[in-house]
Design an enzyme around this catalytic site. Structure first.
Site, PDB file in Angstrom:
ATOM      1  N   ALA A  77       0.869  -1.182   0.000  1.00  0.00           N
ATOM      2  CA  ALA A  77       0.000   0.000   0.000  1.00  0.00           C
ATOM      3  C   ALA A  77       0.905   1.231   0.000  1.00  0.00           C
ATOM      4  O   ALA A  77       1.826   1.332   0.811  1.00  0.00           O
ATOM      5  CB  ALA A  77      -0.897   0.000   1.229  1.00  0.00           C
ATOM      6  N   CYS A  78       0.645   2.140  -0.908  1.00  0.00           N
ATOM      7  CA  CYS A  78       1.457   3.353  -1.047  1.00  0.00           C
ATOM      8  C   CYS A  78       1.379   4.182   0.243  1.00  0.00           C
ATOM      9  O   CYS A  78       0.289   4.511   0.710  1.00  0.00           O
ATOM     10  CB  CYS A  78       0.928   4.177  -2.217  1.00  0.00           C
ATOM     11  N   VAL A  79       2.529   4.515   0.795  1.00  0.00           N
ATOM     12  CA  VAL A  79       2.534   5.166   2.112  1.00  0.00           C
ATOM     13  C   VAL A  79       1.823   6.511   2.104  1.00  0.00           C
ATOM     14  O   VAL A  79       1.023   6.805   3.001  1.00  0.00           O
ATOM     15  CB  VAL A  79       3.973   5.298   2.685  1.00  0.00           C
TER      16      VAL A  79
END
Lengths: 129, 124, 96
Positions: A77-79
Protein backbone atom coordinates in the site's frame (compact mmCIF):
# COMPACT_ATOMS: atom_id res chain seq x y z
CA UNK A 1 4.61 -14.20 -17.47
CA UNK A 2 5.29 -11.75 -14.64
CA UNK A 3 2.52 -9.22 -13.97
CA UNK A 4 2.23 -6.29 -11.63
CA UNK A 5 -1.18 -4.86 -10.84
CA UNK A 6 -1.88 -1.32 -9.72
CA UNK A 7 -5.22 -0.70 -8.02
CA UNK A 8 -6.48 2.88 -7.66
CA UNK A 9 -10.04 2.18 -6.55
CA UNK A 10 -11.60 1.50 -3.16
CA UNK A 11 -13.93 -1.41 -2.56
CA UNK A 12 -17.62 -0.54 -2.09
CA UNK A 13 -17.66 2.59 -4.26
CA UNK A 14 -16.83 1.26 -7.71
CA UNK A 15 -16.38 -2.04 -9.48
CA UNK A 16 -12.72 -1.60 -10.35
CA UNK A 17 -11.18 -3.25 -7.27
CA UNK A 18 -13.43 -6.25 -7.72
CA UNK A 19 -12.44 -6.50 -11.40
CA UNK A 20 -8.79 -6.35 -10.36
CA UNK A 21 -9.29 -9.21 -7.90
CA UNK A 22 -11.02 -11.37 -10.49
CA UNK A 23 -8.28 -10.58 -13.02
CA UNK A 24 -5.53 -11.51 -10.56
CA UNK A 25 -7.28 -14.77 -9.60
CA UNK A 26 -7.57 -15.67 -13.28
CA UNK A 27 -3.98 -14.91 -14.20
CA UNK A 28 -2.66 -16.92 -11.26
CA UNK A 29 -4.95 -19.79 -12.23
CA UNK A 30 -3.55 -19.59 -15.77
CA UNK A 31 -0.05 -20.12 -14.39
CA UNK A 32 1.22 -16.54 -14.55
CA UNK A 33 2.97 -14.82 -11.66
CA UNK A 34 2.45 -11.60 -9.76
CA UNK A 35 5.61 -9.60 -9.12
CA UNK A 36 3.75 -7.11 -6.97
CA UNK A 37 0.30 -5.76 -6.14
CA UNK A 38 0.45 -2.04 -5.58
CA UNK A 39 -2.47 -0.23 -3.95
CA UNK A 40 -2.40 3.46 -4.82
CA UNK A 41 -4.73 6.36 -3.98
CA UNK A 42 -8.17 5.08 -2.83
CA UNK A 43 -6.93 1.58 -3.65
CA UNK A 44 -5.28 1.44 -0.23
CA UNK A 45 -8.74 0.84 1.28
CA UNK A 46 -8.39 -2.72 -0.07
CA UNK A 47 -5.80 -3.33 2.64
CA UNK A 48 -7.99 -2.23 5.58
CA UNK A 49 -8.32 -5.06 8.13
CA UNK A 50 -11.31 -3.42 9.84
CA UNK A 51 -13.76 -3.62 6.94
CA UNK A 52 -17.05 -5.34 7.74
CA UNK A 53 -19.13 -6.45 4.77
CA UNK A 54 -22.81 -7.40 4.97
CA UNK A 55 -23.22 -11.20 5.01
CA UNK A 56 -24.46 -11.36 1.43
CA UNK A 57 -21.66 -9.18 0.05
CA UNK A 58 -18.04 -9.93 -0.66
CA UNK A 59 -15.48 -8.58 1.81
CA UNK A 60 -12.94 -7.42 -0.73
CA UNK A 61 -10.04 -6.69 1.67
CA UNK A 62 -10.43 -10.18 3.17
CA UNK A 63 -10.56 -11.73 -0.31
CA UNK A 64 -7.31 -9.96 -1.23
CA UNK A 65 -5.82 -11.03 2.10
CA UNK A 66 -6.58 -14.71 1.44
CA UNK A 67 -5.27 -14.57 -2.11
CA UNK A 68 -2.09 -12.72 -1.13
CA UNK A 69 -1.37 -15.28 1.61
CA UNK A 70 -2.27 -18.32 -0.51
CA UNK A 71 0.04 -17.32 -3.34
CA UNK A 72 2.60 -15.49 -1.18
CA UNK A 73 2.22 -12.36 -3.26
CA UNK A 74 4.20 -9.21 -2.59
CA UNK A 75 1.57 -6.58 -1.76
CA UNK A 76 2.21 -2.92 -1.04
CA UNK A 77 0.00 0.00 0.00
CA UNK A 78 1.46 3.35 -1.05
CA UNK A 79 2.53 5.17 2.11
CA UNK A 80 1.46 8.67 1.11
CA UNK A 81 -1.95 7.40 -0.03
CA UNK A 82 -2.36 5.14 3.00
CA UNK A 83 -1.64 7.31 5.99
CA UNK A 84 -3.95 10.10 4.85
CA UNK A 85 -6.74 7.52 4.57
CA UNK A 86 -6.15 5.99 7.98
CA UNK A 87 -4.44 2.88 6.65
CA UNK A 88 -1.51 2.47 9.03
CA UNK A 89 0.65 -0.34 10.28
CA UNK A 90 1.81 -0.72 13.88
CA UNK A 91 4.96 1.25 13.27
CA UNK A 92 3.04 4.21 11.82
CA UNK A 93 0.45 3.97 14.59
CA UNK A 94 3.20 4.28 17.20
CA UNK A 95 4.90 7.10 15.37
CA UNK A 96 1.69 9.13 15.14
CA UNK A 97 0.48 8.07 18.62
CA UNK A 98 -2.66 6.38 17.34
CA UNK A 99 -4.40 3.66 19.35
CA UNK A 100 -4.68 1.06 16.61
CA UNK A 101 -3.25 -0.11 13.31
CA UNK A 102 -5.57 -0.81 10.39
CA UNK A 103 -3.39 -2.45 7.74
CA UNK A 104 -3.92 -6.12 6.95
CA UNK A 105 -0.67 -7.91 7.72
CA UNK A 106 -0.57 -9.43 4.22
CA UNK A 107 0.40 -6.02 2.82
CA UNK A 108 3.16 -3.67 3.72
CA UNK A 109 3.37 0.09 3.53
CA UNK A 110 6.06 1.53 1.25
CA UNK A 111 6.79 4.40 -1.09
CA UNK A 112 6.11 5.01 -4.75
CA UNK A 113 9.53 3.63 -5.56
CA UNK A 114 7.98 0.18 -5.09
CA UNK A 115 5.53 0.95 -7.88
CA UNK A 116 8.31 2.00 -10.24
CA UNK A 117 10.34 -1.06 -9.26
CA UNK A 118 7.28 -3.24 -9.93
CA UNK A 119 6.82 -1.81 -13.41
CA UNK A 120 10.48 -2.10 -14.34
CA UNK A 121 10.61 -5.73 -13.24
CA UNK A 122 7.34 -6.97 -14.73
CA UNK A 123 6.52 -8.17 -18.23
CA UNK A 124 3.06 -6.62 -18.00
CA UNK A 125 1.50 -3.95 -15.81
CA UNK A 126 -2.26 -3.57 -15.58
CA UNK A 127 -3.94 -0.60 -13.91
CA UNK A 128 -7.44 -0.82 -12.41
CA UNK A 129 -9.15 2.41 -11.40
CA UNK B 1 15.87 -2.79 -6.06
CA UNK B 2 17.57 -3.28 -9.35
CA UNK B 3 18.24 -0.17 -11.39
CA UNK B 4 21.14 -1.58 -13.32
CA UNK B 5 18.99 -2.62 -16.28
CA UNK B 6 18.74 -0.53 -19.40
CA UNK B 7 16.36 2.41 -18.74
CA UNK B 8 12.77 1.88 -19.85
CA UNK B 9 10.52 4.52 -21.37
CA UNK B 10 7.56 5.57 -19.26
CA UNK B 11 4.84 7.80 -20.63
CA UNK B 12 2.55 9.54 -18.17
CA UNK B 13 -0.68 10.92 -19.61
CA UNK B 14 -2.35 13.44 -17.34
CA UNK B 15 -5.93 13.93 -18.50
CA UNK B 16 -7.69 15.52 -15.51
CA UNK B 17 -8.20 19.12 -14.49
CA UNK B 18 -6.51 20.19 -11.24
CA UNK B 19 -8.12 20.44 -7.75
CA UNK B 20 -11.42 18.62 -8.47
CA UNK B 21 -9.78 15.25 -7.87
CA UNK B 22 -6.38 13.84 -6.98
CA UNK B 23 -5.45 12.36 -10.35
CA UNK B 24 -3.14 15.18 -11.51
CA UNK B 25 -1.21 14.87 -8.23
CA UNK B 26 -1.00 11.05 -8.48
CA UNK B 27 0.28 11.29 -12.02
CA UNK B 28 2.90 13.86 -11.08
CA UNK B 29 4.06 11.97 -7.98
CA UNK B 30 4.39 8.74 -9.94
CA UNK B 31 6.36 10.47 -12.70
CA UNK B 32 8.75 12.12 -10.24
CA UNK B 33 9.30 8.78 -8.50
CA UNK B 34 10.03 7.21 -11.88
CA UNK B 35 12.52 9.91 -12.82
CA UNK B 36 14.41 9.18 -9.59
CA UNK B 37 15.00 5.67 -10.96
CA UNK B 38 16.73 7.21 -13.93
CA UNK B 39 14.17 5.99 -16.41
CA UNK B 40 13.19 7.88 -19.53
CA UNK B 41 10.01 9.82 -18.76
CA UNK B 42 7.56 11.46 -21.15
CA UNK B 43 4.88 13.60 -19.55
CA UNK B 44 1.86 14.40 -21.70
CA UNK B 45 -0.98 16.76 -20.84
CA UNK B 46 -4.10 15.79 -22.74
CA UNK B 47 -7.86 16.49 -22.56
CA UNK B 48 -8.78 18.40 -19.36
CA UNK B 49 -5.22 17.83 -18.12
CA UNK B 50 -4.16 20.93 -20.03
CA UNK B 51 -6.06 23.07 -17.46
CA UNK B 52 -3.26 22.19 -15.01
CA UNK B 53 -0.95 24.37 -17.06
CA UNK B 54 -2.90 27.63 -16.86
CA UNK B 55 -0.86 30.48 -15.41
CA UNK B 56 -2.06 32.54 -12.42
CA UNK B 57 -3.34 29.62 -10.34
CA UNK B 58 -3.74 30.29 -6.64
CA UNK B 59 -5.36 27.55 -4.56
CA UNK B 60 -4.94 29.23 -1.17
CA UNK B 61 -8.69 29.83 -0.97
CA UNK B 62 -9.60 26.16 -1.43
CA UNK B 63 -7.18 24.69 1.10
CA UNK B 64 -5.08 23.07 -1.62
CA UNK B 65 -1.52 23.33 -2.75
CA UNK B 66 -1.22 25.24 -6.01
CA UNK B 67 -0.48 22.53 -8.55
CA UNK B 68 1.24 24.80 -11.03
CA UNK B 69 4.14 25.27 -8.62
CA UNK B 70 4.55 21.51 -8.35
CA UNK B 71 4.55 21.07 -12.11
CA UNK B 72 7.67 23.16 -12.33
CA UNK B 73 9.46 20.35 -10.49
CA UNK B 74 9.15 18.20 -13.62
CA UNK B 75 12.17 19.91 -15.05
CA UNK B 76 14.10 19.78 -11.76
CA UNK B 77 13.74 15.99 -11.80
CA UNK B 78 15.18 15.82 -15.28
CA UNK B 79 11.90 15.24 -17.09
CA UNK B 80 12.47 17.38 -20.13
CA UNK B 81 10.03 15.68 -22.44
CA UNK B 82 6.96 17.64 -21.28
CA UNK B 83 4.35 17.54 -24.01
CA UNK B 84 0.93 19.06 -24.53
CA UNK B 85 -1.59 17.81 -27.03
CA UNK B 86 -2.22 20.80 -29.27
CA UNK B 87 -5.81 19.81 -29.99
CA UNK B 88 -6.64 19.68 -26.26
CA UNK B 89 -5.47 23.29 -25.90
CA UNK B 90 -7.19 24.65 -28.99
CA UNK B 91 -10.51 22.93 -28.27
CA UNK B 92 -10.47 24.60 -24.84
CA UNK B 93 -9.63 28.03 -26.23
CA UNK B 94 -6.24 28.07 -24.51
CA UNK B 95 -3.17 29.46 -26.24
CA UNK B 96 0.49 28.73 -25.49
CA UNK B 97 0.76 32.26 -24.06
CA UNK B 98 -1.76 31.31 -21.32
CA UNK B 99 0.52 28.63 -19.90
CA UNK B 100 2.83 28.52 -16.88
CA UNK B 101 5.93 27.69 -18.87
CA UNK B 102 6.92 26.97 -22.46
CA UNK B 103 5.85 23.51 -23.56
CA UNK B 104 6.37 21.27 -26.53
CA UNK B 105 3.18 20.84 -28.55
CA UNK B 106 2.23 17.39 -29.77
CA UNK B 107 -0.03 16.77 -32.74
CA UNK B 108 -2.65 14.01 -32.76
CA UNK B 109 -0.68 12.30 -35.51
CA UNK B 110 2.28 11.93 -33.12
CA UNK B 111 0.26 10.26 -30.35
CA UNK B 112 0.50 6.75 -31.76
CA UNK B 113 4.26 6.79 -32.04
CA UNK B 114 4.55 8.22 -28.52
CA UNK B 115 2.55 5.28 -27.13
CA UNK B 116 4.31 2.86 -29.43
CA UNK B 117 7.76 3.92 -28.26
CA UNK B 118 6.81 3.56 -24.56
CA UNK B 119 7.42 0.49 -22.45
CA UNK B 120 4.82 1.56 -19.89
CA UNK B 121 1.94 4.02 -20.02
CA UNK B 122 0.36 5.49 -16.91
CA UNK B 123 -2.90 7.09 -17.92
CA UNK B 124 -4.60 9.29 -15.34
CA UNK C 1 4.86 -2.96 -30.32
CA UNK C 2 1.16 -3.53 -29.93
CA UNK C 3 -1.02 -2.28 -27.12
CA UNK C 4 -4.11 -3.59 -25.34
CA UNK C 5 -6.38 -0.80 -24.17
CA UNK C 6 -8.93 -1.32 -21.40
CA UNK C 7 -11.85 1.08 -21.05
CA UNK C 8 -14.30 1.02 -18.14
CA UNK C 9 -16.56 4.06 -18.50
CA UNK C 10 -19.91 4.35 -20.28
CA UNK C 11 -20.02 6.11 -23.68
CA UNK C 12 -21.30 9.32 -22.02
CA UNK C 13 -17.80 9.83 -20.54
CA UNK C 14 -16.44 10.16 -24.11
CA UNK C 15 -13.31 8.29 -23.14
CA UNK C 16 -13.32 6.29 -26.37
CA UNK C 17 -12.68 9.44 -28.41
CA UNK C 18 -9.42 10.01 -26.52
CA UNK C 19 -8.46 6.36 -26.68
CA UNK C 20 -9.05 6.19 -30.44
CA UNK C 21 -6.46 8.90 -31.06
CA UNK C 22 -3.80 6.54 -29.71
CA UNK C 23 -4.95 3.33 -31.43
CA UNK C 24 -3.02 1.78 -34.23
CA UNK C 25 -3.12 -1.31 -36.38
CA UNK C 26 -2.51 -4.43 -34.32
CA UNK C 27 -3.82 -2.92 -31.08
CA UNK C 28 -6.87 -4.23 -29.27
CA UNK C 29 -9.43 -2.66 -26.99
CA UNK C 30 -11.44 -4.46 -24.33
CA UNK C 31 -14.51 -2.87 -22.78
CA UNK C 32 -14.94 -3.73 -19.11
CA UNK C 33 -17.30 -2.65 -16.32
CA UNK C 34 -19.49 0.27 -17.53
CA UNK C 35 -17.37 0.37 -20.68
CA UNK C 36 -19.43 -2.56 -21.98
CA UNK C 37 -22.32 -0.20 -22.75
CA UNK C 38 -20.29 0.57 -25.87
CA UNK C 39 -21.59 -2.73 -27.28
CA UNK C 40 -24.81 -0.85 -28.11
CA UNK C 41 -23.09 1.97 -30.02
CA UNK C 42 -22.70 0.98 -33.66
CA UNK C 43 -21.55 4.41 -34.84
CA UNK C 44 -18.96 4.81 -32.10
CA UNK C 45 -17.61 1.32 -32.72
CA UNK C 46 -17.25 2.12 -36.40
CA UNK C 47 -14.95 5.00 -35.50
CA UNK C 48 -12.40 2.49 -34.17
CA UNK C 49 -9.66 2.11 -36.81
CA UNK C 50 -9.49 -1.09 -38.88
CA UNK C 51 -7.30 -4.00 -37.73
CA UNK C 52 -7.93 -3.20 -34.07
CA UNK C 53 -9.47 -6.06 -32.10
CA UNK C 54 -12.60 -5.05 -30.21
CA UNK C 55 -13.63 -7.10 -27.18
CA UNK C 56 -16.18 -6.91 -24.39
CA UNK C 57 -15.90 -8.68 -21.04
CA UNK C 58 -18.62 -11.32 -20.85
CA UNK C 59 -19.21 -11.13 -17.09
CA UNK C 60 -19.84 -7.37 -17.27
CA UNK C 61 -22.00 -7.69 -20.38
CA UNK C 62 -24.20 -10.37 -18.81
CA UNK C 63 -24.47 -8.51 -15.52
CA UNK C 64 -25.89 -5.50 -17.35
CA UNK C 65 -28.43 -7.38 -19.46
CA UNK C 66 -26.57 -6.76 -22.70
CA UNK C 67 -25.80 -10.34 -23.74
CA UNK C 68 -28.25 -10.39 -26.65
CA UNK C 69 -27.75 -6.75 -27.61
CA UNK C 70 -24.07 -6.70 -28.66
CA UNK C 71 -23.08 -5.24 -31.99
CA UNK C 72 -21.53 -7.87 -34.24
CA UNK C 73 -18.15 -6.16 -34.35
CA UNK C 74 -17.64 -6.96 -30.64
CA UNK C 75 -16.06 -10.23 -29.62
CA UNK C 76 -17.39 -11.26 -26.22
CA UNK C 77 -14.69 -12.86 -24.05
CA UNK C 78 -14.21 -13.97 -20.44
CA UNK C 79 -11.47 -13.24 -17.92
CA UNK C 80 -9.17 -15.96 -19.30
CA UNK C 81 -9.14 -14.27 -22.69
CA UNK C 82 -8.67 -10.89 -20.99
CA UNK C 83 -5.47 -12.26 -19.42
CA UNK C 84 -4.45 -13.83 -22.73
CA UNK C 85 -4.94 -10.48 -24.52
CA UNK C 86 -2.58 -8.89 -21.99
CA UNK C 87 0.01 -11.55 -22.79
CA UNK C 88 -0.40 -11.18 -26.56
CA UNK C 89 0.16 -7.42 -26.53
CA UNK C 90 3.36 -5.73 -25.40
CA UNK C 91 1.72 -3.37 -22.95
CA UNK C 92 -1.60 -2.36 -21.50
CA UNK C 93 -3.02 1.16 -21.40
CA UNK C 94 -5.96 1.58 -19.04
CA UNK C 95 -8.59 4.24 -19.74
CA UNK C 96 -10.56 4.93 -16.56
Amino acid sequence: MKFSIIVYAAPASSQAASTALQFVKTLLHEGHDIYRLFFFSDGVHNTNRLVVAPQDEMNLPQEWHRLINNYEIDSVACVSSAIKRGIINEQEAKRHELDSSTLLDSSEIAGLGQMVDAMINSDRVVHFG
Amino acid sequence: MSTTKKPKTFTFISRSAPYGNNRPRLCLDAALATAVFEQKVNYLFMDDGVFQLLANQNADGIASKTLGNALETLELYGIDQVLVLEESLSSRHIGSEDLLFPVQLLQNSDLQSLIDSSDYVINL
Amino acid sequence: MSTLHTLNKAPSAQLLASCIKTLQKGDAIIFIEDGVYHVLEAALLESIPPKVGVYGLREDISARGLADKCEESIEVVGYRSFVELCVEHDKIVSWF
